[in-house]
Design a protein around this motif. Structure first.
Motif, short mmCIF file in Angstrom:
data_model
loop_
_atom_site.label_atom_id
_atom_site.label_comp_id
_atom_site.label_asym_id
_atom_site.label_seq_id
_atom_site.Cartn_x
_atom_site.Cartn_y
_atom_site.Cartn_z
N GLN A 123 0.84 -1.15 -0.15
CA GLN A 123 -0.10 0.00 -0.08
C GLN A 123 0.78 1.31 -0.02
O GLN A 123 0.38 2.20 -0.64
CB GLN A 123 -0.99 0.06 1.22
CG GLN A 123 -1.92 1.21 1.38
CD GLN A 123 -1.90 1.76 2.55
OE1 GLN A 123 -1.39 1.32 3.58
NE2 GLN A 123 -2.94 2.57 2.75
N ASP A 124 1.99 1.22 0.82
CA ASP A 124 2.85 2.15 0.81
C ASP A 124 3.33 2.82 -0.51
O ASP A 124 3.37 4.00 -0.96
CB ASP A 124 4.12 2.01 1.88
CG ASP A 124 4.75 3.12 2.03
OD1 ASP A 124 4.34 4.21 2.56
OD2 ASP A 124 6.00 3.15 1.60
N ILE A 125 3.82 1.60 -1.43
CA ILE A 125 4.28 1.84 -2.96
C ILE A 125 3.16 2.28 -3.65
O ILE A 125 3.52 3.26 -4.49
CB ILE A 125 5.10 0.53 -3.11
CG1 ILE A 125 5.98 -0.22 -2.17
CG2 ILE A 125 5.47 0.75 -4.70
CD1 ILE A 125 6.54 -1.24 -2.75
N LEU A 126 1.86 1.66 -3.41
CA LEU A 126 0.77 2.25 -4.27
C LEU A 126 0.51 3.71 -4.08
O LEU A 126 0.15 4.28 -4.98
CB LEU A 126 -0.52 1.36 -3.89
CG LEU A 126 -1.82 1.77 -4.49
CD1 LEU A 126 -2.03 1.16 -5.68
CD2 LEU A 126 -2.99 1.10 -3.53
N SER A 184 -6.14 -4.78 8.99
CA SER A 184 -5.64 -4.34 10.13
C SER A 184 -4.31 -3.29 10.49
O SER A 184 -4.22 -2.57 11.14
CB SER A 184 -5.46 -5.29 11.10
OG SER A 184 -4.61 -6.20 10.70
N ARG A 185 -3.52 -3.67 9.36
CA ARG A 185 -2.09 -2.95 9.24
C ARG A 185 -1.88 -1.82 8.25
O ARG A 185 -0.86 -1.23 8.13
CB ARG A 185 -1.19 -4.02 9.10
CG ARG A 185 -0.71 -4.76 10.28
CD ARG A 185 0.47 -5.96 9.99
NE ARG A 185 0.51 -6.72 11.35
CZ ARG A 185 1.34 -6.37 12.33
NH1 ARG A 185 2.14 -5.14 12.35
NH2 ARG A 185 1.41 -7.18 13.51
N VAL A 186 -3.04 -1.84 7.38
CA VAL A 186 -3.08 -0.58 6.30
C VAL A 186 -3.10 0.53 7.01
O VAL A 186 -3.95 0.95 7.86
CB VAL A 186 -4.09 -0.98 5.41
CG1 VAL A 186 -4.35 -0.02 4.46
CG2 VAL A 186 -3.92 -2.34 4.50
N ASN A 187 -2.03 1.71 6.41
CA ASN A 187 -2.23 3.00 6.94
C ASN A 187 -3.60 3.60 6.55
O ASN A 187 -4.10 3.48 5.42
CB ASN A 187 -1.26 3.81 6.28
CG ASN A 187 -0.88 4.97 6.75
OD1 ASN A 187 -1.88 5.59 7.34
ND2 ASN A 187 0.02 5.75 6.33
N PRO A 188 -4.39 3.95 7.64
CA PRO A 188 -5.71 4.69 7.48
C PRO A 188 -5.52 5.85 6.52
O PRO A 188 -6.73 6.15 5.88
CB PRO A 188 -6.08 5.11 9.02
CG PRO A 188 -5.11 4.18 9.56
CD PRO A 188 -3.91 4.06 8.92
N GLN A 189 -4.66 6.41 6.59
CA GLN A 189 -4.26 7.74 5.65
C GLN A 189 -4.52 7.47 3.99
O GLN A 189 -4.70 8.19 3.32
CB GLN A 189 -3.03 8.45 5.90
CG GLN A 189 -3.16 9.18 7.42
CD GLN A 189 -1.87 9.86 7.38
OE1 GLN A 189 -1.85 11.27 7.11
NE2 GLN A 189 -0.95 9.57 7.98
N GLY A 190 -4.58 6.19 3.66
CA GLY A 190 -4.23 5.87 2.37
C GLY A 190 -5.45 4.79 2.03
O GLY A 190 -5.61 4.01 0.97
N CYS A 191 -6.42 4.76 2.78
CA CYS A 191 -7.59 3.92 2.75
C CYS A 191 -9.01 4.74 3.26
O CYS A 191 -8.97 5.18 4.07
CB CYS A 191 -7.41 2.59 3.65
SG CYS A 191 -8.43 1.31 3.43
N ASP A 192 -10.03 4.35 2.33
CA ASP A 192 -11.53 4.76 2.85
C ASP A 192 -12.40 3.92 2.81
O ASP A 192 -12.37 2.97 1.90
CB ASP A 192 -11.72 6.05 1.65
CG ASP A 192 -10.64 7.21 1.53
OD1 ASP A 192 -10.52 7.82 2.63
OD2 ASP A 192 -10.03 7.30 0.49
N VAL A 193 -13.04 3.82 3.99
CA VAL A 193 -14.27 2.50 4.05
C VAL A 193 -15.47 3.44 3.73
O VAL A 193 -15.62 4.33 4.47
CB VAL A 193 -14.27 2.05 5.18
CG1 VAL A 193 -15.34 0.92 5.59
CG2 VAL A 193 -12.88 1.45 5.51
N SER A 194 -16.45 3.02 2.81
CA SER A 194 -17.76 3.57 2.79
C SER A 194 -18.79 2.51 3.08
O SER A 194 -18.61 1.19 2.38
CB SER A 194 -17.97 4.03 1.24
OG SER A 194 -16.92 5.20 0.88
#
Length: 311
Positions: free
Chosen positions: A60-63, A92-102
């Motif tokens: 995810q960091d690279i994405l 659980s380990r994904v950076n919340p700043q790069g992820c959106d839940v709808s």
């Protein structure tokens, strides 16, 4: 581990449940209790899932840095299938700043005044990000199909609400997903395949345990009456919209540890296929970095000199 090795390792968990051509698809061909013969304790399953989550976090960091692709994860299921828990554990380990839940609930009056895809299209993740739909535009051909009065409330001109309305909507969804994939959005769709018996067991657990009472609603039991209608709607939806670019994963949901393992494997496999890499630093950027280093080092020298003068 090399990328191809990771992809090959993940496929043993994903291939049996991946649907990319719906011509002969039938939900009846998928066992909600399947674990591919794997037998492991909760601790072992948790360790395996943790490894997948760590790997996903690195990718995810690279994405995010590459800022070219985005990923859309669509979760569909009947009540008590474990969507919330799966999302929580896998991501659980994904950076919340790069992820959106709808999470899409009952539409507002403003949303009903637009086309049926409008409120979902607004939430498509931007480049470099992961978007998660906890329920999605598929509700428009599932719950709206089972409860026809919801379609009537959408105020669509009567001439466009004929006997083929569900086939037409499914065709619109398939085209929408094809459009997204051609814009660099990786679309992965998960149907958490829960058995009728296991759903009852989980409902009873919610009733028996006071700390779980809040999760139970009388409407959950009412919806069970429409089980066959929902199964038919899911059959038709998956059959009409499964594709290579936007595959469905019919994930066994009777065993939560296995559900989470399959979902994590599918996401890791798909992201690995992108062959992501950090952006290359240009010669001009390297010069700027060197200048910045020089300035910071000089700043340290001046600070030490100033302290010595103050003594």
């Amino acid at each position: 581990m090399a990328r191809q090795e990771i992809i090959d390792a993940m496929r043993k968990y994903t291939d049996p449940f991946r649907v990319t051509n719906g011509n002969d698809f039938r939900l009846l061909d998928f066992d909600p209790g399947d674990t591919l013969g794997l037998k492991m304790g909760k601790e072992e399953a948790a360790q395996l899932l943790d490894r997948g989550s760590k790997w996903l976090a690195m990718e995810q960091d690279i994405l995010y840095a590459q800022d070219s692709w985005s990923v859309l994860l669509v979760f569909q299921a009947l009540d008590a299938a474990g969507k919330d828990g799966t999302i929580k554990h896998v991501m659980s380990r994904v950076n919340p700043q790069g992820c959106d839940v709808s999470s899409f609930k009952q539409p507002s009056s403003k949303e009903i005044s637009h086309d049926f895809l409008w409120r979902y299209a607004k939430k498509i993740p931007e480049r470099g990000r992961i978007g998660i739909f906890n329920r999605s535009y598929y509700e428009e051909v599932l719950v709206v199909r089972v409860h026809r009065e919801l379609l009537d409330a959408q105020k669509i001109p009567a001439c466009f609400v004929g006997k083929n309305v569900w086939e037409e909507r499914l065709a619109d969804i398939a085209r929408f997903e094809n459009y997204l994939t051609r814009q660099g959005v990786v679309v992965l769709k998960f149907y958490l395949n829960l058995s009728h018996e296991e759903q009852k067991k989980r409902f009873m657990s919610r009733l028996d345990k006071p700390e779980k009472n809040w999760k139970f609603s009388a409407s959950d039991v009412r919806e069970r009456r429409y089980w066959k209608d929902y199964m038919q709607a899911y059959d038709d939806a998956i059959r009409a919209t499964a594709s290579e670019g936007a595959p469905w994963f019919v994930v066994p949901a009777d065993n939560k540890w296995f559900t989470r393992l399959v979902v994590a494997a599918a996401i890791v496999e798909a992201v690995e296929k992108l062959d992501l890499a950090y952006p290359k630093v240009t010669p001009e950027k390297m010069k700027n970095l060197a200048a910045a280093r020089q300035e910071l080092e000089a700043e340290g020298t001046h600070t030490r000199k100033h302290r010595e003068e103050q003594k």
